[in-house]
Design a protein around this motif. Sequence first.
Motif, PDB file in Angstrom:
ATOM      1  N   PRO A 106       0.840  -1.195   0.000  1.00  0.00           N
ATOM      2  CA  PRO A 106       0.000   0.000   0.000  1.00  0.00           C
ATOM      3  C   PRO A 106       0.877   1.247   0.000  1.00  0.00           C
ATOM      4  O   PRO A 106       1.884   1.297   0.692  1.00  0.00           O
ATOM      5  N   SER A 107       0.502   2.212  -0.816  1.00  0.00           N
ATOM      6  CA  SER A 107       1.322   3.421  -0.878  1.00  0.00           C
ATOM      7  C   SER A 107       1.092   4.253   0.374  1.00  0.00           C
ATOM      8  O   SER A 107       0.018   4.253   0.955  1.00  0.00           O
ATOM      9  N   MET A 108       2.124   4.938   0.767  1.00  0.00           N
ATOM     10  CA  MET A 108       2.041   5.816   1.926  1.00  0.00           C
ATOM     11  C   MET A 108       1.933   7.224   1.395  1.00  0.00           C
ATOM     12  O   MET A 108       2.915   7.811   0.969  1.00  0.00           O
ATOM     13  N   GLU A 109       0.730   7.718   1.385  1.00  0.00           N
ATOM     14  CA  GLU A 109       0.491   9.034   0.818  1.00  0.00           C
ATOM     15  C   GLU A 109       0.547  10.104   1.893  1.00  0.00           C
ATOM     16  O   GLU A 109       0.152   9.886   3.031  1.00  0.00           O
ATOM     17  N   VAL A 110       1.021  11.242   1.493  1.00  0.00           N
ATOM     18  CA  VAL A 110       1.057  12.408   2.367  1.00  0.00           C
ATOM     19  C   VAL A 110      -0.352  12.991   2.433  1.00  0.00           C
ATOM     20  O   VAL A 110      -1.014  13.152   1.414  1.00  0.00           O
ATOM     21  N   ASN A 111      -0.804  13.292   3.634  1.00  0.00           N
ATOM     22  CA  ASN A 111      -2.076  13.983   3.808  1.00  0.00           C
ATOM     23  C   ASN A 111      -1.753  15.478   3.875  1.00  0.00           C
ATOM     24  O   ASN A 111      -1.327  15.975   4.914  1.00  0.00           O
ATOM     25  N   PRO A 112      -1.936  16.195   2.767  1.00  0.00           N
ATOM     26  CA  PRO A 112      -1.531  17.608   2.756  1.00  0.00           C
ATOM     27  C   PRO A 112      -2.298  18.463   3.758  1.00  0.00           C
ATOM     28  O   PRO A 112      -1.774  19.448   4.260  1.00  0.00           O
ATOM     29  N   GLN A 151       3.514  11.834   8.307  1.00  0.00           N
ATOM     30  CA  GLN A 151       2.965  11.938   6.955  1.00  0.00           C
ATOM     31  C   GLN A 151       3.950  11.537   5.865  1.00  0.00           C
ATOM     32  O   GLN A 151       3.570  11.442   4.700  1.00  0.00           O
ATOM     33  N   SER A 152       5.181  11.305   6.215  1.00  0.00           N
ATOM     34  CA  SER A 152       6.196  11.014   5.204  1.00  0.00           C
ATOM     35  C   SER A 152       5.798   9.821   4.336  1.00  0.00           C
ATOM     36  O   SER A 152       5.330   8.805   4.844  1.00  0.00           O
ATOM     37  N   PRO A 153       6.005   9.941   3.023  1.00  0.00           N
ATOM     38  CA  PRO A 153       5.740   8.796   2.142  1.00  0.00           C
ATOM     39  C   PRO A 153       6.815   7.717   2.274  1.00  0.00           C
ATOM     40  O   PRO A 153       6.648   6.615   1.769  1.00  0.00           O
ATOM     41  N   SER A 154       7.887   8.017   2.970  1.00  0.00           N
ATOM     42  CA  SER A 154       8.968   7.051   3.178  1.00  0.00           C
ATOM     43  C   SER A 154       8.599   6.099   4.315  1.00  0.00           C
ATOM     44  O   SER A 154       8.407   6.540   5.452  1.00  0.00           O
ATOM     45  N   TYR A 165       7.559  17.348   1.216  1.00  0.00           N
ATOM     46  CA  TYR A 165       7.541  18.479   0.285  1.00  0.00           C
ATOM     47  C   TYR A 165       7.475  17.991  -1.160  1.00  0.00           C
ATOM     48  O   TYR A 165       6.695  18.505  -1.968  1.00  0.00           O
ATOM     49  N   ASN A 166       8.269  16.998  -1.475  1.00  0.00           N
ATOM     50  CA  ASN A 166       8.309  16.486  -2.846  1.00  0.00           C
ATOM     51  C   ASN A 166       7.006  15.823  -3.269  1.00  0.00           C
ATOM     52  O   ASN A 166       6.745  15.687  -4.459  1.00  0.00           O
ATOM     53  N   ASP A 167       6.194  15.413  -2.305  1.00  0.00           N
ATOM     54  CA  ASP A 167       4.917  14.765  -2.615  1.00  0.00           C
ATOM     55  C   ASP A 167       3.747  15.747  -2.690  1.00  0.00           C
ATOM     56  O   ASP A 167       2.659  15.366  -3.088  1.00  0.00           O
TER      57      ASP A 167
END
Length: 126
Positions: free
Chosen positions: A14-20, A52-55, A84-86
């Motif tokens: 599952p992708s780890m998406e940033v919640n802006p 929140q990091s996608p990493s 930031y990059n996401d």
Amino acid sequence: AVAQQAEEPHATKPSMEVNPYALKKAWEISLRATQGDWNEWLSHFAAELLKQSPSPALRACAALAQRYPPVTMQLFNPAFMSCYNDLSMMMQMEMMKALISALNSPKLSAEALQVLLNLAEFMQHD
């Protein structure tokens, strides 16, 4: 069973998406009147960046950072960059506005100022 085992390494994680919006709430700088307020803001913002990091590696450190707060600040730069990059360009601009406002605050503590200046230097080298 063998066919199923062969497929497992190729299974998508599952992708780890940033919640802006969670990040935006954390970078909000209103009502920061004292150096203590700014330190609290930075600590909360840094913790939210880890959460929140996608990493996956950085996200895994969020729980550790809650128990051992120095980890949060040690991972601030990579956590910031990964989030930031996401973000969309618009959200990146909003985040930068908040950081610039923080840097321009006469009440920003020396510690918080140093963290943000280190971030700026880190971003230049990335």
